[in-house]
Design a protein around this motif. Structure first.
Motif, PDB file in Angstrom:
ATOM      1  N   LEU A  47       0.828  -1.205   0.000  1.00 46.88           N
ATOM      2  CA  LEU A  47       0.000   0.000   0.000  1.00 46.88           C
ATOM      3  C   LEU A  47       0.860   1.251   0.000  1.00 46.88           C
ATOM      4  O   LEU A  47       2.054   1.194   0.292  1.00 46.88           O
ATOM      5  N   PRO A  48       0.268   2.426  -0.329  1.00 45.85           N
ATOM      6  CA  PRO A  48       1.045   3.673  -0.357  1.00 45.85           C
ATOM      7  C   PRO A  48       1.798   3.901   0.959  1.00 45.85           C
ATOM      8  O   PRO A  48       1.264   3.662   2.041  1.00 45.85           O
ATOM      9  N   GLN A  49       3.028   4.375   0.841  1.00 47.02           N
ATOM     10  CA  GLN A  49       3.890   4.551   2.005  1.00 47.02           C
ATOM     11  C   GLN A  49       4.040   6.007   2.440  1.00 47.02           C
ATOM     12  O   GLN A  49       4.434   6.263   3.567  1.00 47.02           O
ATOM     13  N   THR A  50       3.788   6.955   1.548  1.00 52.95           N
ATOM     14  CA  THR A  50       3.976   8.363   1.902  1.00 52.95           C
ATOM     15  C   THR A  50       2.633   9.082   1.951  1.00 52.95           C
ATOM     16  O   THR A  50       1.715   8.766   1.198  1.00 52.95           O
ATOM     17  N   ASP A  51       2.548  10.035   2.851  1.00 57.73           N
ATOM     18  CA  ASP A  51       1.334  10.845   3.013  1.00 57.73           C
ATOM     19  C   ASP A  51       0.085  10.000   3.188  1.00 57.73           C
ATOM     20  O   ASP A  51      -0.971  10.287   2.625  1.00 57.73           O
ATOM     21  N   SER A  52       0.217   8.917   3.964  1.00 62.12           N
ATOM     22  CA  SER A  52      -0.922   8.027   4.181  1.00 62.12           C
ATOM     23  C   SER A  52      -0.837   7.389   5.567  1.00 62.12           C
ATOM     24  O   SER A  52       0.191   7.442   6.229  1.00 62.12           O
ATOM     25  N   PHE A  53      -1.949   6.796   5.982  1.00 60.33           N
ATOM     26  CA  PHE A  53      -1.988   6.001   7.205  1.00 60.33           C
ATOM     27  C   PHE A  53      -2.884   4.804   6.940  1.00 60.33           C
ATOM     28  O   PHE A  53      -3.702   4.816   6.009  1.00 60.33           O
ATOM     29  N   CYS A  54      -2.725   3.741   7.733  1.00 60.95           N
ATOM     30  CA  CYS A  54      -3.463   2.499   7.477  1.00 60.95           C
ATOM     31  C   CYS A  54      -4.213   2.017   8.705  1.00 60.95           C
ATOM     32  O   CYS A  54      -3.796   2.249   9.836  1.00 60.95           O
ATOM     33  N   ARG A  55      -5.298   1.350   8.437  1.00 63.79           N
ATOM     34  CA  ARG A  55      -6.122   0.706   9.457  1.00 63.79           C
ATOM     35  C   ARG A  55      -6.380  -0.728   9.005  1.00 63.79           C
ATOM     36  O   ARG A  55      -6.409  -1.016   7.815  1.00 63.79           O
ATOM     37  N   VAL A  56      -6.598  -1.624   9.968  1.00 66.40           N
ATOM     38  CA  VAL A  56      -6.831  -3.027   9.637  1.00 66.40           C
ATOM     39  C   VAL A  56      -8.132  -3.497  10.283  1.00 66.40           C
ATOM     40  O   VAL A  56      -8.435  -3.148  11.410  1.00 66.40           O
ATOM     41  N   ALA A  57      -8.885  -4.273   9.515  1.00 69.30           N
ATOM     42  CA  ALA A  57     -10.100  -4.923  10.000  1.00 69.30           C
ATOM     43  C   ALA A  57      -9.942  -6.413   9.743  1.00 69.30           C
ATOM     44  O   ALA A  57      -9.419  -6.821   8.699  1.00 69.30           O
ATOM     45  N   MET A  58     -10.334  -7.221  10.699  1.00 65.90           N
ATOM     46  CA  MET A  58     -10.207  -8.668  10.560  1.00 65.90           C
ATOM     47  C   MET A  58     -11.499  -9.247  10.010  1.00 65.90           C
ATOM     48  O   MET A  58     -12.584  -8.838  10.390  1.00 65.90           O
ATOM     49  N   GLY A  59     -11.370 -10.208   9.121  1.00 69.17           N
ATOM     50  CA  GLY A  59     -12.550 -10.874   8.583  1.00 69.17           C
ATOM     51  C   GLY A  59     -12.183 -12.050   7.710  1.00 69.17           C
ATOM     52  O   GLY A  59     -11.213 -11.980   6.952  1.00 69.17           O
ATOM     53  N   HIS A  60     -12.914 -13.137   7.866  1.00 64.19           N
ATOM     54  CA  HIS A  60     -12.718 -14.336   7.049  1.00 64.19           C
ATOM     55  C   HIS A  60     -11.268 -14.824   7.108  1.00 64.19           C
ATOM     56  O   HIS A  60     -10.655 -15.130   6.096  1.00 64.19           O
ATOM     57  N   ASP A  61     -10.713 -14.864   8.324  1.00 63.28           N
ATOM     58  CA  ASP A  61      -9.349 -15.346   8.560  1.00 63.28           C
ATOM     59  C   ASP A  61      -8.301 -14.580   7.768  1.00 63.28           C
ATOM     60  O   ASP A  61      -7.289 -15.139   7.345  1.00 63.28           O
ATOM     61  N   ALA A  62      -8.539 -13.305   7.554  1.00 66.48           N
ATOM     62  CA  ALA A  62      -7.577 -12.461   6.830  1.00 66.48           C
ATOM     63  C   ALA A  62      -7.599 -11.058   7.425  1.00 66.48           C
ATOM     64  O   ALA A  62      -8.554 -10.660   8.091  1.00 66.48           O
ATOM     65  N   ALA A  63      -6.536 -10.322   7.156  1.00 64.86           N
ATOM     66  CA  ALA A  63      -6.447  -8.923   7.565  1.00 64.86           C
ATOM     67  C   ALA A  63      -6.766  -8.056   6.355  1.00 64.86           C
ATOM     68  O   ALA A  63      -6.119  -8.171   5.318  1.00 64.86           O
ATOM     69  N   HIS A  64      -7.765  -7.225   6.481  1.00 63.10           N
ATOM     70  CA  HIS A  64      -8.147  -6.303   5.407  1.00 63.10           C
ATOM     71  C   HIS A  64      -7.567  -4.942   5.789  1.00 63.10           C
ATOM     72  O   HIS A  64      -8.022  -4.316   6.744  1.00 63.10           O
ATOM     73  N   VAL A  65      -6.545  -4.519   5.053  1.00 61.07           N
ATOM     74  CA  VAL A  65      -5.839  -3.286   5.373  1.00 61.07           C
ATOM     75  C   VAL A  65      -6.299  -2.186   4.428  1.00 61.07           C
ATOM     76  O   VAL A  65      -6.315  -2.369   3.204  1.00 61.07           O
ATOM     77  N   GLY A  78      -6.276   2.976  -0.955  1.00 59.52           N
ATOM     78  CA  GLY A  78      -5.787   1.630  -1.227  1.00 59.52           C
ATOM     79  C   GLY A  78      -6.394   0.612  -0.286  1.00 59.52           C
ATOM     80  O   GLY A  78      -6.905   0.944   0.782  1.00 59.52           O
ATOM     81  N   HIS A  79      -6.332  -0.656  -0.705  1.00 59.89           N
ATOM     82  CA  HIS A  79      -6.866  -1.766   0.085  1.00 59.89           C
ATOM     83  C   HIS A  79      -6.070  -3.011  -0.253  1.00 59.89           C
ATOM     84  O   HIS A  79      -5.722  -3.235  -1.412  1.00 59.89           O
ATOM     85  N   ALA A  80      -5.764  -3.806   0.749  1.00 57.80           N
ATOM     86  CA  ALA A  80      -5.075  -5.074   0.523  1.00 57.80           C
ATOM     87  C   ALA A  80      -5.613  -6.113   1.496  1.00 57.80           C
ATOM     88  O   ALA A  80      -5.980  -5.779   2.625  1.00 57.80           O
ATOM     89  N   VAL A  81      -5.674  -7.355   1.044  1.00 56.18           N
ATOM     90  CA  VAL A  81      -6.053  -8.466   1.906  1.00 56.18           C
ATOM     91  C   VAL A  81      -4.788  -9.273   2.150  1.00 56.18           C
ATOM     92  O   VAL A  81      -4.147  -9.735   1.203  1.00 56.18           O
ATOM     93  N   LEU A  82      -4.427  -9.423   3.429  1.00 52.78           N
ATOM     94  CA  LEU A  82      -3.180 -10.070   3.806  1.00 52.78           C
ATOM     95  C   LEU A  82      -3.441 -11.159   4.840  1.00 52.78           C
ATOM     96  O   LEU A  82      -4.454 -11.116   5.543  1.00 52.78           O
ATOM     97  N   PRO A  83      -2.507 -12.106   4.984  1.00 53.30           N
ATOM     98  CA  PRO A  83      -2.660 -13.084   6.081  1.00 53.30           C
ATOM     99  C   PRO A  83      -2.537 -12.355   7.414  1.00 53.30           C
ATOM    100  O   PRO A  83      -1.864 -11.324   7.528  1.00 53.30           O
ATOM    101  N   LEU A  84      -3.201 -12.865   8.417  1.00 51.64           N
ATOM    102  CA  LEU A  84      -3.202 -12.224   9.729  1.00 51.64           C
ATOM    103  C   LEU A  84      -1.781 -12.021  10.255  1.00 51.64           C
ATOM    104  O   LEU A  84      -1.499 -11.035  10.916  1.00 51.64           O
ATOM    105  N   SER A  85      -0.886 -12.935   9.951  1.00 50.28           N
ATOM    106  CA  SER A  85       0.481 -12.845  10.459  1.00 50.28           C
ATOM    107  C   SER A  85       1.271 -11.687   9.834  1.00 50.28           C
ATOM    108  O   SER A  85       2.331 -11.329  10.325  1.00 50.28           O
ATOM    109  N   ALA A  86       0.756 -11.076   8.782  1.00 55.40           N
ATOM    110  CA  ALA A  86       1.490 -10.023   8.058  1.00 55.40           C
ATOM    111  C   ALA A  86       1.304  -8.632   8.647  1.00 55.40           C
ATOM    112  O   ALA A  86       1.979  -7.706   8.242  1.00 55.40           O
ATOM    113  N   VAL A  87       0.385  -8.473   9.604  1.00 55.19           N
ATOM    114  CA  VAL A  87       0.135  -7.149  10.169  1.00 55.19           C
ATOM    115  C   VAL A  87       0.265  -7.169  11.682  1.00 55.19           C
ATOM    116  O   VAL A  87      -0.037  -8.173  12.338  1.00 55.19           O
ATOM    117  N   ALA A  88       0.727  -6.065  12.226  1.00 56.09           N
ATOM    118  CA  ALA A  88       0.805  -5.905  13.676  1.00 56.09           C
ATOM    119  C   ALA A  88       0.134  -4.598  14.039  1.00 56.09           C
ATOM    120  O   ALA A  88       0.442  -3.561  13.465  1.00 56.09           O
TER     121      ALA A  88
END
Length: 92
Positions: A47-65, A78-88
């Motif tokens: 996801l974009p790295q500059t001039d942005s911030f991210c939030r995560v929601a959990m659903g269907h055994d995945a992290a929706h960032v 932007g939006h990405a679906v990642l494994p739960l282990s990929a986000v802190a």
């Protein structure tokens, strides 16, 4: 049957007007109030790295960032679906 015969031509007339309307980005204020989520310390590489911030929601055994811009109404950029282990979550 007569109502359908009248409504269908009207639908054909307004369909192009609807199709030409560009989508509106989801503002962060709406997301904040409606989506259960956690803050992230930084955005994942996908996801974009500059001039942005991210939030995560959990659903269907995945992290929706979700990534949001820092400017204006902070629209979603932007939006990405990642494994739960990929986000802190962000720790305060």
């Amino acid at each position: 049957m007569r109502k359908i015969a009248i409504a269908f031509p009207l639908f054909l007339l307004i369909s192009p007007a609807i199709a030409d309307t560009p989508p509106t980005a989801l503002p962060y204020a709406v997301f904040e109030e409606t989506v259960p989520h956690m803050d992230l310390a930084s955005c994942p590489a996908a996801l974009p790295q500059t001039d942005s911030f991210c939030r995560v929601a959990m659903g269907h055994d995945a992290a929706h960032v979700f990534a949001f811009a820092l400017d204006g109404s902070s629209p979603m950029i932007g939006h990405a679906v990642l494994p739960l282990s990929a986000v802190a979550p962000h720790e305060e």
